[in-house]
Write an enzyme that holds these catalytic residues in place. Sequence first.
Site, mmCIF file in Angstrom:
data_model
loop_
_atom_site.group_PDB
_atom_site.id
_atom_site.type_symbol
_atom_site.label_atom_id
_atom_site.label_comp_id
_atom_site.label_asym_id
_atom_site.label_seq_id
_atom_site.Cartn_x
_atom_site.Cartn_y
_atom_site.Cartn_z
ATOM 1 N N HIS A 41 0.819 -1.205 0.000
ATOM 2 C CA HIS A 41 0.000 0.000 0.000
ATOM 3 C C HIS A 41 0.859 1.263 0.000
ATOM 4 O O HIS A 41 1.626 1.499 0.939
ATOM 5 C CB HIS A 41 -0.890 -0.029 1.249
ATOM 6 C CG HIS A 41 -1.861 1.081 1.360
ATOM 7 N ND1 HIS A 41 -1.930 1.893 2.473
ATOM 8 C CD2 HIS A 41 -2.819 1.523 0.515
ATOM 9 C CE1 HIS A 41 -2.896 2.774 2.315
ATOM 10 N NE2 HIS A 41 -3.459 2.572 1.141
ATOM 11 N N HIS A 83 -0.904 10.750 -1.922
ATOM 12 C CA HIS A 83 -2.216 10.316 -1.446
ATOM 13 C C HIS A 83 -3.148 11.468 -1.097
ATOM 14 O O HIS A 83 -4.247 11.578 -1.618
ATOM 15 C CB HIS A 83 -2.069 9.403 -0.231
ATOM 16 C CG HIS A 83 -3.385 9.013 0.367
ATOM 17 N ND1 HIS A 83 -3.971 9.726 1.399
ATOM 18 C CD2 HIS A 83 -4.238 8.007 0.076
ATOM 19 C CE1 HIS A 83 -5.132 9.169 1.711
ATOM 20 N NE2 HIS A 83 -5.316 8.129 0.917
#
Length: 291
Positions: A41, A83
Amino acid sequence: MYVRAAAALATVTGSVVIGVLVLPTAAQAAGRHDRPVIIAHRGASAYAPENTLEAVDEADELDADWVENDVQRTKDGALVVIHDTTLSRTTNVEEVFPGRAPWNVRDFTATEIARLDAGSWKGAEFKGERIPTLHQYLERVDDNHQKLLMEIKAPELYPGIEDQILRQLRRDGWLRHEHVKRRLIVQSFSADSMRTVHERRPDIKTGFLGTPAVADLPAYAEFVDQINPSNTTISADYVEAVHALKGPHRKRLEVFTWTVNDAATAQRVAGYGVDGIITNAPDVVREAVDD
């Protein structure tokens, strides 16, 4: 002789014998499923600054075949990997540009973003790590022979970003048959974004981030190949409901769940039969599901 040996083995295993072959019973077959794919991730973000090239390399060191990232767009149209829709959590933007609050990614040029330190927040050893462009990120993943689960982050903020990403993927060779078939998945929390990607390039595997109601799953199956929910929102029954449907490529819908960072949760979701586990710590999850 071989039949007698097979029969003896069947007595021990409870299997069904056909000729000299030993086949599992239905109960045994039902309890089997492949080990889920493990996806790092934002790279191996438990150990390196998320979404940086260092995190990609750390994932490679941990033998993570897949990495996940997030793509956004700068003020002057460059695609970058980060992100948050703001720069403040993972960079020193408040020091470098103190008068530019709220420090949205889309309010800064690529040159300005390239000045930012995206590593020191994670540890002094990562000082000077930068926010990569999508081009730089794709090159590194390719050099490491890894596979990419790419998230289009907040596409509602960046009209037309799907077409721009597809152009970049093409330029970097990621729309070649081998990459599309085995090494690339594009996902988003936006159903509209995934519908657009599917319409533009129906050969690309796509995923919807979220947990749609079971009754709504057939509609999603028209344009995505995966339903990718939080691990806190699923059950074995939900995974089974997803698996009961076929996606646009006429293959069973898959489930990649996120974000799983401990052994107990990894074993729980693996027991549900998920196809992939997205994790900050791929080594922890691998060890858990291999047990």
